[in-house]
Design an enzyme around this catalytic site. Structure first.
Site, mmCIF file in Angstrom:
data_model
loop_
_atom_site.group_PDB
_atom_site.id
_atom_site.type_symbol
_atom_site.label_atom_id
_atom_site.label_comp_id
_atom_site.label_asym_id
_atom_site.label_seq_id
_atom_site.Cartn_x
_atom_site.Cartn_y
_atom_site.Cartn_z
ATOM 1 N N VAL A 92 -1.157 0.281 1.872
ATOM 2 C CA VAL A 92 -0.549 0.372 0.466
ATOM 3 C C VAL A 92 0.896 0.241 0.850
ATOM 4 C CG1 VAL A 92 0.379 2.409 -1.092
ATOM 5 C CG2 VAL A 92 -2.043 1.929 -0.302
ATOM 6 N N TYR A 134 -8.934 -0.866 2.265
ATOM 7 C CA TYR A 134 -7.405 -0.488 2.449
ATOM 8 C C TYR A 134 -7.389 0.966 2.509
ATOM 9 C CZ TYR A 134 -6.525 1.091 -2.524
ATOM 10 O OH TYR A 134 -6.373 1.778 -3.490
ATOM 11 N N CYS A 135 -6.047 1.303 3.005
ATOM 12 C CA CYS A 135 -5.693 2.670 3.253
ATOM 13 C C CYS A 135 -3.972 2.544 3.171
ATOM 14 C CB CYS A 135 -5.942 3.137 4.684
ATOM 15 S SG CYS A 135 -5.434 2.279 5.920
ATOM 16 N N ARG A 136 -3.338 3.671 3.926
ATOM 17 C CA ARG A 136 -1.988 3.391 3.837
ATOM 18 C C ARG A 136 -1.329 2.520 4.446
ATOM 19 N NH1 ARG A 136 1.934 5.409 6.783
ATOM 20 N NH2 ARG A 136 4.000 5.899 5.835
ATOM 21 N N GLY A 160 -3.349 0.350 7.027
ATOM 22 C CA GLY A 160 -4.415 -0.341 7.570
ATOM 23 C C GLY A 160 -5.235 -0.056 8.873
#
Length: 124
Positions: free
Chosen positions: A112, A83-85, A87
């Site tokens: 996130v 995951y990241c901020r 996607g």
């Protein structure tokens, strides 16, 4: 006709090698947190500063900018959730790992931001 069949047989391994080796699935926050409870590896591919600002409990920080360095350290026999901020970077990491042959990969759609919208906790 025999010549065409012979050429096709010669090209088959070449064409197969060019195709995708691995795969990944997109998931939502609910599945990510269920996986966390079952012991899956959760990878935050954001920068260390972003990770420090709030991350999934138990997640490890492996920035996407360094994916070539850490890609071979991930288990291939265990689910890996990325995951990241938003996607986007985690999708890039999933694509890279897919090309390296990983098949037990999951990408958090919405990152996130989706976790926060769904109300799941982050470690701050």
């Amino acid at each position: 006709m025999r010549r065409r069949a012979f050429l096709a047989l010669l090209l088959l391994p070449v064409l197969a090698a060019c195709g995708p080796k691995g795969s990944y699935q997109n998931v939502g926050p609910e599945e990510l947190y269920r996986a966390l409870e079952s012991g899956a590896l959760i990878v935050d591919v954001r920068t260390p500063a972003e990770y420090a600002a709030g991350h999934v409990p138990g997640a490890v920080n492996l920035p996407v900018e360094e994916v070539a360095r850490w890609a071979d350290t991930l288990p291939k026999d265990k689910p890996v959730y990325l995951y990241c901020r938003s996607g986007n970077r985690s999708r890039q990491a999933a694509e890279y790992l897919k090309r390296k042959g990983y098949t037990n990969l999951y990408n958090l759609e919405g990152g996130v931001l989706a976790i926060e919208r769904a109300g799941y906790p982050l470690v701050r």
